[in-house]
Write a protein that holds these residues in place. Structure first.
Motif, mmCIF file in Angstrom:
data_model
loop_
_atom_site.group_PDB
_atom_site.id
_atom_site.type_symbol
_atom_site.label_atom_id
_atom_site.label_comp_id
_atom_site.label_asym_id
_atom_site.label_seq_id
_atom_site.Cartn_x
_atom_site.Cartn_y
_atom_site.Cartn_z
ATOM 1 N N PHE A 201 0.863 -1.180 0.000
ATOM 2 C CA PHE A 201 0.000 0.000 0.000
ATOM 3 C C PHE A 201 0.901 1.233 0.000
ATOM 4 O O PHE A 201 1.793 1.346 0.827
ATOM 5 N N MET A 202 0.612 2.138 -0.951
ATOM 6 C CA MET A 202 1.471 3.308 -1.095
ATOM 7 C C MET A 202 0.642 4.580 -1.184
ATOM 8 O O MET A 202 -0.517 4.543 -1.616
ATOM 9 N N ALA A 203 1.258 5.710 -0.785
ATOM 10 C CA ALA A 203 0.620 7.013 -0.965
ATOM 11 C C ALA A 203 1.537 7.855 -1.837
ATOM 12 O O ALA A 203 2.765 7.837 -1.664
ATOM 13 N N LEU A 204 0.938 8.548 -2.788
ATOM 14 C CA LEU A 204 1.718 9.429 -3.662
ATOM 15 C C LEU A 204 1.224 10.865 -3.469
ATOM 16 O O LEU A 204 0.057 11.170 -3.723
ATOM 17 N N ASP A 205 2.128 11.744 -2.988
ATOM 18 C CA ASP A 205 1.787 13.158 -2.811
ATOM 19 C C ASP A 205 2.406 13.960 -3.943
ATOM 20 O O ASP A 205 3.609 13.852 -4.202
ATOM 21 N N VAL A 206 1.578 14.762 -4.604
ATOM 22 C CA VAL A 206 2.058 15.597 -5.699
ATOM 23 C C VAL A 206 1.894 17.057 -5.287
ATOM 24 O O VAL A 206 0.840 17.456 -4.769
ATOM 25 N N THR A 245 -1.234 -6.512 -10.143
ATOM 26 C CA THR A 245 -2.251 -5.475 -10.344
ATOM 27 C C THR A 245 -1.842 -4.201 -9.613
ATOM 28 O O THR A 245 -1.246 -4.251 -8.535
ATOM 29 N N VAL A 246 -2.147 -3.062 -10.260
ATOM 30 C CA VAL A 246 -1.906 -1.762 -9.640
ATOM 31 C C VAL A 246 -3.224 -1.007 -9.674
ATOM 32 O O VAL A 246 -3.813 -0.806 -10.736
ATOM 33 N N ASN A 247 -3.702 -0.633 -8.488
ATOM 34 C CA ASN A 247 -4.983 0.062 -8.410
ATOM 35 C C ASN A 247 -4.828 1.358 -7.634
ATOM 36 O O ASN A 247 -4.377 1.362 -6.495
ATOM 37 N N VAL A 248 -5.212 2.477 -8.284
ATOM 38 C CA VAL A 248 -5.313 3.742 -7.554
ATOM 39 C C VAL A 248 -6.710 3.753 -6.952
ATOM 40 O O VAL A 248 -7.704 3.912 -7.646
ATOM 41 N N GLY A 249 -6.769 3.543 -5.651
ATOM 42 C CA GLY A 249 -8.060 3.347 -5.009
ATOM 43 C C GLY A 249 -8.631 4.582 -4.362
ATOM 44 O O GLY A 249 -9.833 4.634 -4.074
ATOM 45 N N LEU A 250 -7.793 5.567 -4.139
ATOM 46 C CA LEU A 250 -8.252 6.805 -3.499
ATOM 47 C C LEU A 250 -7.542 7.971 -4.167
ATOM 48 O O LEU A 250 -6.344 7.896 -4.422
ATOM 49 N N ILE A 251 -8.281 9.040 -4.437
ATOM 50 C CA ILE A 251 -7.618 10.280 -4.863
ATOM 51 C C ILE A 251 -8.224 11.444 -4.087
ATOM 52 O O ILE A 251 -9.392 11.421 -3.695
ATOM 53 N N SER A 252 -7.410 12.447 -3.861
ATOM 54 C CA SER A 252 -7.920 13.658 -3.223
ATOM 55 C C SER A 252 -7.002 14.787 -3.652
ATOM 56 O O SER A 252 -5.902 14.554 -4.155
ATOM 57 N N GLY A 253 -7.427 16.022 -3.453
ATOM 58 C CA GLY A 253 -6.546 17.129 -3.788
ATOM 59 C C GLY A 253 -7.299 18.417 -4.010
ATOM 60 O O GLY A 253 -8.531 18.463 -4.013
ATOM 61 N N GLY A 254 -6.508 19.463 -4.172
ATOM 62 C CA GLY A 254 -7.087 20.776 -4.436
ATOM 63 C C GLY A 254 -7.513 21.485 -3.170
ATOM 64 O O GLY A 254 -7.555 20.899 -2.081
ATOM 65 N N GLN A 255 -7.842 22.765 -3.343
ATOM 66 C CA GLN A 255 -8.152 23.610 -2.203
ATOM 67 C C GLN A 255 -9.575 24.134 -2.344
ATOM 68 O O GLN A 255 -10.408 23.889 -1.498
ATOM 69 N N THR A 256 -9.840 24.823 -3.422
ATOM 70 C CA THR A 256 -11.208 25.277 -3.734
ATOM 71 C C THR A 256 -11.358 25.204 -5.244
ATOM 72 O O THR A 256 -10.367 25.069 -5.974
ATOM 73 N N VAL A 257 -12.587 25.354 -5.707
ATOM 74 C CA VAL A 257 -12.820 25.246 -7.152
ATOM 75 C C VAL A 257 -12.106 26.369 -7.900
ATOM 76 O O VAL A 257 -11.712 26.207 -9.057
ATOM 77 N N ASN A 258 -11.906 27.516 -7.240
ATOM 78 C CA ASN A 258 -11.266 28.639 -7.943
ATOM 79 C C ASN A 258 -9.806 28.833 -7.537
ATOM 80 O O ASN A 258 -9.280 29.925 -7.555
ATOM 81 N N THR A 259 -9.145 27.729 -7.163
ATOM 82 C CA THR A 259 -7.706 27.777 -6.886
ATOM 83 C C THR A 259 -7.016 26.716 -7.728
ATOM 84 O O THR A 259 -7.496 25.575 -7.790
ATOM 85 N N VAL A 260 -5.917 27.081 -8.374
ATOM 86 C CA VAL A 260 -5.087 26.059 -9.031
ATOM 87 C C VAL A 260 -4.508 25.187 -7.916
ATOM 88 O O VAL A 260 -3.950 25.704 -6.945
ATOM 89 N N ALA A 261 -4.674 23.868 -8.065
ATOM 90 C CA ALA A 261 -4.416 22.955 -6.932
ATOM 91 C C ALA A 261 -2.947 22.884 -6.553
ATOM 92 O O ALA A 261 -2.117 22.456 -7.353
ATOM 93 N N PRO A 262 -2.620 23.240 -5.300
ATOM 94 C CA PRO A 262 -1.215 23.144 -4.865
ATOM 95 C C PRO A 262 -0.812 21.731 -4.458
ATOM 96 O O PRO A 262 0.367 21.432 -4.363
ATOM 97 N N HIS A 263 -1.790 20.865 -4.225
ATOM 98 C CA HIS A 263 -1.462 19.519 -3.734
ATOM 99 C C HIS A 263 -2.511 18.520 -4.200
ATOM 100 O O HIS A 263 -3.692 18.857 -4.309
ATOM 101 N N ALA A 264 -2.065 17.323 -4.491
ATOM 102 C CA ALA A 264 -3.006 16.235 -4.802
ATOM 103 C C ALA A 264 -2.368 14.947 -4.313
ATOM 104 O O ALA A 264 -1.138 14.841 -4.214
ATOM 105 N N ARG A 265 -3.204 13.964 -4.011
ATOM 106 C CA ARG A 265 -2.683 12.740 -3.407
ATOM 107 C C ARG A 265 -3.485 11.543 -3.905
ATOM 108 O O ARG A 265 -4.694 11.646 -4.145
#
Ligand SMILES: [Zn+2]
Length: 396
Positions: A201-206, A245-265
């Motif tokens: 199980f891995m987490a990728l922070d962008v 098998t490689v499965n991206v099972g969870l995604i999240s990210g962004g701050q608000t709809v009117n902000t270019v996202a500084p982080h995603a995971r």
């Protein structure tokens, strides 16, 4: 079953009369919340088992842990056996359910099925192990020392129990892991597990750069865009033929709809069959994860949990055959299957100890409110395990 005599007969006969006592211990264990992160609850469930082991005359040892529940070892010695490596009956007492779940859904029996959080996965297996080691303590006949090992954090890949499990397995003769068996109309009434995939199980922070997406769009760097580019590449690493098998099972990210996202995971689950494939697959995921194509973005991959594969070996196959023949003598039809699901049995197999998994009472729907265990399988599964242990003859 007619030709069975001596301690074997005594152990089996005693177990025949224990269903009520087994159900009562199961009810007591199920009605204690023991979610993995609830140390107090996991330890409270452990106290119930420690009491049972002590009453059975076994030596009980606690391996303390500050964050997760303590590990528990109950030992039945055999001073004269030539082979002093213990036969290990293993099980975990943590569940995936939150505190309060047992008050909402206490243990209950309906149509011969026992319901409640963790009833099949795997408190019924712990009850089975406890009664088997108690029967052996009472009547003897076991071919060497026997250890019941109760762990505390399997549901999150055993961060605290793994070293305890590995140390136990390094010195053990065989490990029986009491995850639930299952009934499969196409295979058998009692399907155990002889092989499992490994899992990472891995987490990728962008990371990108925030900017007002209306006023200063050009100043921003979107971490979401970079993550989105990576996901198809990650999924492309899947190779069904090799069992990878490689499965991206969870995604999240962004701050608000009117902000270019500084982080995603995202969180990634890798499964594989052969131990040799593990490093290459993790390296490929890291390469994709940490190589960024959108200028200005960076990324970091972390491993958050891991299970090793339960690979079949000639020794583990022999252990399965011994179990199958003991169960067969009791009229139980047994089959083996391979699963992509992971368990602690991978750790014991990886250190070279012959391991058989999912020999617990028959259950289904683990991790859901529909989870149940077949009450009628408690005694037969305990008898099959006991006879299999009794028949592992002293090698000396
Ligand atoms: Zn389990």
């Amino acid at each position: 079953m007619d030709g069975i005599a001596g301690p074997e007969r005594e152990v089996l006969d005693w177990l025949t009369g224990q269903e009520e006592a087994m159900v009562s211990l199961l009810a007591e264990l199920v009605n204690i919340d023991s979610g993995t992160y609830d140390k107090a609850g996991v330890d409270a469930a452990g106290e119930v088992l420690k009491r049972f082991f002590r009453e059975a005359g076994l030596a009980v040892e606690t391996v303390p842990h500050a964050t997760f529940g303590d590990a528990i070892r109950a030992t039945l010695p055999h001073p004269t056996a030539n082979d002093q490596r213990p036969i290990v009956l293993m099980g975990h007492r943590d569940t995936v359910f939150p505190k309060g779940e047992t008050a909402r859904r206490p243990f209950r029996i309906e149509n011969g099925r026992g319901y409640g959080p963790g009833t099949a996965d795997m408190k019924a297996g712990l009850v089975m192990n406890a009664f088997v080691i108690a029967a052996l303590a009472r009547f003897g006949g076991h071919p060497g020392p026997v250890v019941a090992l109760v762990t505390s954090d399997e549901e999150i890949a055993s961060p605290s129990s793994r070293p305890v499990i590995e140390a136990e397995a390094r010195g053990a003769r065989a490990v029986f892991n009491a995850e639930p068996s299952r009934a499969d109309p196409k295979l058998a009434r009692h399907v155990v597990t002889s092989g499992r995939k490994g899992g990472v199980f891995m987490a990728l922070d962008v990371y990108g750069k925030a900017a007002h997406s209306g006023a200063h769009y050009e100043r921003g760097i979107s971490a979401i865009e970079e993550l989105a580019r990576k996901i198809p590449q990650l999924h492309k690493l899947t190779d069904l033929e090799r069992g990878i098998t490689v499965n991206v099972g969870l995604i999240s990210g962004g701050q608000t709809v009117n902000t270019v996202a500084p982080h995603a995971r995202c969180e990634i689950d890798l499964r594989y069959v052969k131990a040799a494939d593990r490093d290459e697959a993790v390296a490929a995921i890291r390469q994709i994860g940490e190589t960024c194509s959108l200028p200005g973005t960076t990324a970091k991959l972390t491993i958050s949990g891991e299970f090793l594969p339960l690979e079949r070996t000639p020794e583990s196959t022999a252990l399965y055959e011994a179990y199958r023949s003991a169960a067969g003598e009791l009229g139980m039809e047994v089959a083996a299957s391979f699963t992509g699901g992971c368990a602690d049995s991978g750790f014991t197999a990886a250190v070279g100890c012959p391991t058989l998994c999912s020999i617990g009472p028959v259950g289904a729907h683990g991790h859901t409110p529909e989870e149940y265990v077949e009450i009628g399988s408690l005694v037969p599964c305990a008898q099959a395990l006991a006879l299999a242990v009794l028949r592992l003859r002293d090698a000396g």
